[in-house]
Structure formats: structure tokens, C-alpha cells
Design an enzyme around this catalytic site. Structure first.
Site, PDB file in Angstrom:
ATOM      1  N   TRP A   1      58.413  34.796  13.254  1.00 40.28           N
ATOM      2  CA  TRP A   1      57.572  34.670  14.454  1.00 40.28           C
ATOM      3  C   TRP A   1      58.176  33.588  15.354  1.00 40.28           C
ATOM      4  O   TRP A   1      58.480  32.493  14.863  1.00 40.28           O
ATOM      5  CB  TRP A   1      56.152  34.287  14.028  1.00 40.28           C
ATOM      6  CG  TRP A   1      55.177  34.129  15.142  1.00 40.28           C
ATOM      7  CD1 TRP A   1      55.031  34.935  16.237  1.00 40.28           C
ATOM      8  CD2 TRP A   1      54.173  33.106  15.269  1.00 40.28           C
ATOM      9  NE1 TRP A   1      54.006  34.484  17.017  1.00 40.28           N
ATOM     10  CE2 TRP A   1      53.469  33.368  16.449  1.00 40.28           C
ATOM     11  CE3 TRP A   1      53.814  32.003  14.499  1.00 40.28           C
ATOM     12  CZ2 TRP A   1      52.413  32.558  16.888  1.00 40.28           C
ATOM     13  CZ3 TRP A   1      52.770  31.203  14.916  1.00 40.28           C
ATOM     14  CH2 TRP A   1      52.078  31.486  16.106  1.00 40.28           C
TER      15      TRP A   1
ATOM     16  N   ASP B   1      52.423  32.080   5.285  1.00 42.02           N
ATOM     17  CA  ASP B   1      51.680  32.205   6.537  1.00 42.02           C
ATOM     18  C   ASP B   1      50.956  33.548   6.517  1.00 42.02           C
ATOM     19  O   ASP B   1      51.607  34.601   6.416  1.00 42.02           O
ATOM     20  CB  ASP B   1      52.672  32.138   7.711  1.00 42.02           C
ATOM     21  CG  ASP B   1      51.971  32.152   9.061  1.00 42.02           C
ATOM     22  OD1 ASP B   1      50.724  32.161   9.092  1.00 42.02           O
ATOM     23  OD2 ASP B   1      52.674  32.160  10.090  1.00 42.02           O
TER      24      ASP B   1
ATOM     25  N   LYS C   1      43.040  37.224  14.361  1.00 42.74           N
ATOM     26  CA  LYS C   1      43.175  38.681  14.428  1.00 42.74           C
ATOM     27  C   LYS C   1      42.059  39.366  13.656  1.00 42.74           C
ATOM     28  O   LYS C   1      41.405  40.265  14.173  1.00 42.74           O
ATOM     29  CB  LYS C   1      44.527  39.136  13.859  1.00 42.74           C
ATOM     30  CG  LYS C   1      45.703  38.293  14.288  1.00 42.74           C
ATOM     31  CD  LYS C   1      46.168  38.586  15.689  1.00 42.74           C
ATOM     32  CE  LYS C   1      46.782  37.374  16.314  1.00 42.74           C
ATOM     33  NZ  LYS C   1      48.147  37.196  16.477  1.00 42.74           N
TER      34      LYS C   1
HETATM   35  C1  LIG Z   1      53.011  35.037  11.986  1.00 40.65           C
HETATM   36  C2  LIG Z   1      51.939  34.327  12.711  1.00 40.65           C
HETATM   37  N1  LIG Z   1      51.511  33.147  12.237  1.00 40.65           N
HETATM   38  C3  LIG Z   1      50.541  32.452  12.825  1.00 40.65           C
HETATM   39  C4  LIG Z   1      49.936  32.911  13.978  1.00 40.65           C
HETATM   40  C5  LIG Z   1      48.891  32.020  14.553  1.00 40.65           C
HETATM   41  O1  LIG Z   1      47.881  32.547  15.223  1.00 40.65           O
HETATM   42  P1  LIG Z   1      46.719  31.657  15.873  1.00 40.65           P
HETATM   43  O2  LIG Z   1      47.232  30.303  16.153  1.00 40.65           O
HETATM   44  O3  LIG Z   1      46.365  32.397  17.102  1.00 40.65           O
HETATM   45  O4  LIG Z   1      45.614  31.652  14.881  1.00 40.65           O
HETATM   46  C6  LIG Z   1      50.351  34.138  14.530  1.00 40.65           C
HETATM   47  C7  LIG Z   1      49.777  34.662  15.769  1.00 40.65           C
HETATM   48  O5  LIG Z   1      50.276  35.499  16.446  1.00 40.65           O
HETATM   49  C8  LIG Z   1      51.374  34.861  13.874  1.00 40.65           C
HETATM   50  O6  LIG Z   1      51.814  36.029  14.324  1.00 40.65           O
END
Ligand SMILES: Cc1ncc(COP(=O)(O)O)c(C=O)c1O
Length: 393
Positions: free
Chosen positions: A127, A208, A243
Site C-alpha cells: 500500500w 495489517d 472499510k
Molecule cells: C493496506 C491498508 N492498510 C491500512 C489502511 C488504513 O485505512 P484507514 O486509515 O482509513 O483506517 C488502508 C486503507 O486504505 C489500507 O489499504
């Protein structure tokens, strides 16, 4: 002071959203930004979230500070959703964080508090925000092989080979499910092989999980975590409710740290409290209150399972639809990886030039890596999308 600053390049995805918004073409399609969408193109508030919010509105009596670790009932409920009974609770510390991103940033600081700061090995690719969140906190992020861009499969052998060479004690970041950006996750047997190496090399797994429930199901998506928790002494897990509860803007997540024993857990808890104070003091309450309200009520929990299953099914259906449509419109090209992947993302596997033509000539927006958000596909736009992709191949 400020006059000496130079501007930072704009974030690629945010730039793409701005361009998409300005585009007057009615047939335009956004496959860029990473949020779930319905067939009507909406990112809705879940019904269970609305119900929980009504209850909170009626029952909440105070907005006093929460504390650095957040709401204990929320932390306990998420801990159980992640680990089930794979590890004894006295070895786990779970704290509420501002989203999964906040959790990753707190984890980075925790790693930096330890006596020997290890690099964090990340999948190639990973990511894109892992880089600023972990690297920006000062950690080195060497890559391990993950995705084969030609064959659109996981490079299992190369990945395992590299994991075997990582110096003892170093940290490795894994995606629990719905790998972002590739959408391809190791099979359970591959997770077992990874765990064998993690145990043998005494590596620290850092997992993660931003999409629990979006791939196979809530329990199945936690397989890697629960399997490793049974076999390793220590582990970090970042999780997000953005999500699976649709709470993107409420910033709800957790960091769970598994330590070897209860005494070390108590030290970890004190470190996490200190780290929160140095960054944001306390996490926001509203989203976590919604999640704990839902998870404390059997009927709301069962409704949530239903809404989550609907989101998961829609993503699967759209993968089938686009893959079949591409099979018809571009029979010489193999897009079967679109249905092998799960969750919101996968790579289309087209060139930068083709991505630019898709945007300029057809109003189809995707990021430069050719990662597509499957939730941007609907039964109404899938034919146009497949025709546009076929035209640029
Ligand atoms: C792989 C991954 N980790 C962590 C996150 C963190 O999401 P958030 O900070 O919106 O909870 C995302 C969001 O797109 C993600 O795709």
C-alpha cells in the site's frame, strides 16, 4: 519561517479525484480512490451504523476525555474479532487508534522504542501509504518479492526464499487479507509455510488488516493472524474499521500487540499510552462508540454481518462481470487474475500510456500503477468499461 518552505508534490490519488470531479463526460468512471461503492456509486452509511448512532444520541451522557487507549469495550470487541481464542488475553494489548493509519504510525513509534530498531520488510508492492506512515517515522522499508506483474500471481517461491534470508529478529509487514494493491493473498498453506520461516528466523510479524470480512469472511480473513498467534511469541496487528463498518471519516482502528507474557504486556501498554500522548493524545470517540454498540448487541451484530456480506458479494459479482465482459471484448487477452483476486483492488496490468489514453479518450480514471478499485464498477458501466479497456489494448 514559512517562506523557506517548498511545496510538496500533490498526492497522486487526490490529484486524480480532482481531475475526475472536473471531467464533464457523463460516462466517466472512477476506479481510483479506495472506498467501497454501491451499484449507484454511493459510499453509504451502513444501516447498523445509523441504528447505533441513534442509540448513542439517546444514551450518551458525557463527552469527557476517553483516555489514551480509547474505549475498553471497543478494544475488547475488536481484539476478539481479530484473534478469537487463538491466544491468551493476558498476552494481548489492544488500543484504539485514529484509523488503521494511526495504528500503523503508533506501531512504527513502538518499534523505534525498542533497543535495536529493525527495518520493516514490506511486500513489493505494498500500500503506497505504508511508505510515509512507517518510513516517515524513520523506519527503513526493504522490499520482499510479492507480485509477479507478468503472470499476475504471487511470487511464492521468491517470497519464501527472501524471508529465509532476513536477519534474525527483524520485522516483516504482511497484509492479512485483500492485499492492497494486488488483491492476491497467500493461500492458507502458504501462510503456514511463511509462519514456519517466521518461527525459524525469529522474525517479528506485523500484520495489517484493513479489510477483515471483505475477502472470504470475518474468521477466514483472520486466518494468518490466528495461525501465527498460536506459534510466535510476539506480533503486532493493525486493524481498521474504515472499510468493514464504512466509517472512513470517523477514523476508527486498533493496534494490538502480542507479547510473550503478561508482564511484558503491561510494559507495552505503558509505552503505547506514552506514544499516543506524543502524537494525538487520545483517539476520537464517535466511530469506536458506534462499533462497540454494534458488537455488544446480537441483533445489530447479525445485521452488520449481513451488510458486510452484501459488500463482499458485490465486489465478487463485479469481478465476474468485468472479467466476462473483457473475455468477450478482448478475447486475446487474459484477465482471469481479476477473479482470482479478492477485496477492493487488483492490477489491470496495462501500461502507463494505456492508462493515460483511458483517462483522456474514455474518461476512465485509474492510478498510474494500473490498480483498479473494483467497487467503481457497476452493472450499468461494465460494458462501457470493457469496451474502453479493449480499445486501448
Ligand atoms: C493496506 C491498508 N492498510 C491500512 C489502511 C488504513 O485505512 P484507514 O486509515 O482509513 O483506517 C488502508 C486503507 O486504505 C489500507 O489499504
Amino acid at each position: 519561517m514559512f517562506a523557506s518552505l517548498s511545496p510538496r508534490p500533490a498526492d497522486a490519488i487526490l490529484g486524480l479525484i480532482a481531475e475526475y470531479k472536473k471531467d464533464p463526460r457523463p460516462q466517466k468512471i472512477d476506479l481510483g480512490i479506495g472506498v467501497y461503492r454501491t451499484a449507484d456509486g454511493e459510499t453509504p452509511v451502513l444501516n447498523v451504523v445509523k441504528q447505533a448512532e441513534r442509540q448513542i444520541l439517546e444514551s450518551q451522557t458525557s463527552k469527557a476525555y476517553l483516555g489514551t487507549a480509547g474505549e475498553p469495550s471497543f478494544n475488547a470487541a475488536i481484539q476478539s474479532l481479530i484473534f478469537a481464542d487463538s491466544v491468551s488475553g493476558e498476552r494481548l494489548t489492544t488500543v484504539q487508534t485514529p484509523g488503521g493509519s494511526g495504528s500503523l504510525r503508533v506501531a512504527a513509534s513502538l518499534l523505534q522504542q525498542s533497543a535495536t530498531v529493525s527495518p520493516v520488510w514490506v511486500s513489493d508492492p505494498t500500500w503506497s501509504n505504508h511508505v510515509p506512515l512507517l518510513g516517515g517515522a524513520g523506519l527503513e522499508l526493504p522490499p520482499y518479492p510479492y507480485y509477479d506483474t507478468e503472470k499476475h500471481v504471487i511470487r511464492v517461491d521468491a517470497m519464501l526464499e527472501t524471508l529465509r534470508t532476513i536477519p534474525k529478529g527483524e520485522t516483516v509487514l504482511f497484509h492479512a487479507c485483500c492485499h492492497n494493491p494486488s488483491g492476491l493473498d497467500p493461500a492458507d498453506d502458504t501462510w503456514r509455510a511463511i509462519t514456519d520461516i517466521v518461527v525459524e528466523r525469529e522474525l517479528l510479524p506485523f500484520i495489517d488488516m484493513a479489510y477483515q470480512g471483505f475477502s472470504r469472511g470475518l474468521d477466514e480473513d483472520a486466518f494468518a493472524i490466528r495461525h501465527m498467534a498460536e506459534r510466535v511469541p510476539e506480533m503486532l496487528v493493525s486493524s481498521s474499521c474504515s472499510k468493514n463498518f464504512g466509517l472512513y471519516r470517523d477514523r476508527v482502528g486498533t493496534l494490538s500487540v502480542m507479547a510473550a507474557d503478561a508482564a511484558t504486556s503491561a510494559t507495552v501498554a505503558s509505552q503505547l499510552s506514552f506514544i499516543a500522548r506524543t502524537i494525538y493524545s487520545m483517539p476520537p470517540d464517535h466511530g469506536a462508540a458506534i462499533v462497540s454498540t454494534i458488537l455488544a448487541d446480537d441483533s445489530l451484530t447479525s445485521d452488520w454481518h449481513g451488510e458486510l456480506a452484501d459488500m463482499r458479494q458485490r465486489l465478487r459479482d463485479m469481478r465476474e462481470l468485468i472479467s466476462n465482459a473483457l473475455h468477450d471484448k478482448a478475447p486475446d487477452h487474459d484477465f482471469s487474475h481479476l477473479v482470482r483476486a479478492t477485496g477492493m483492488f487488483c492490477f489491470l496490468g496495462i501500461s502507463g500510456e494505456q492508462i493515460a489514453t483511458l483517462k483522456n479518450d474514455y474518461g476512465v480514471y485509474l492510478v498510474g500503477s494500473s490498480r483498479v478499485n473494483i467497487a467503481g464498477i457497476t452493472p450499468a458501466n461494465v460494458d462501457y468499461l470493457a469496451e474502453s479497456i479493449a480499445a486501448v489494448l
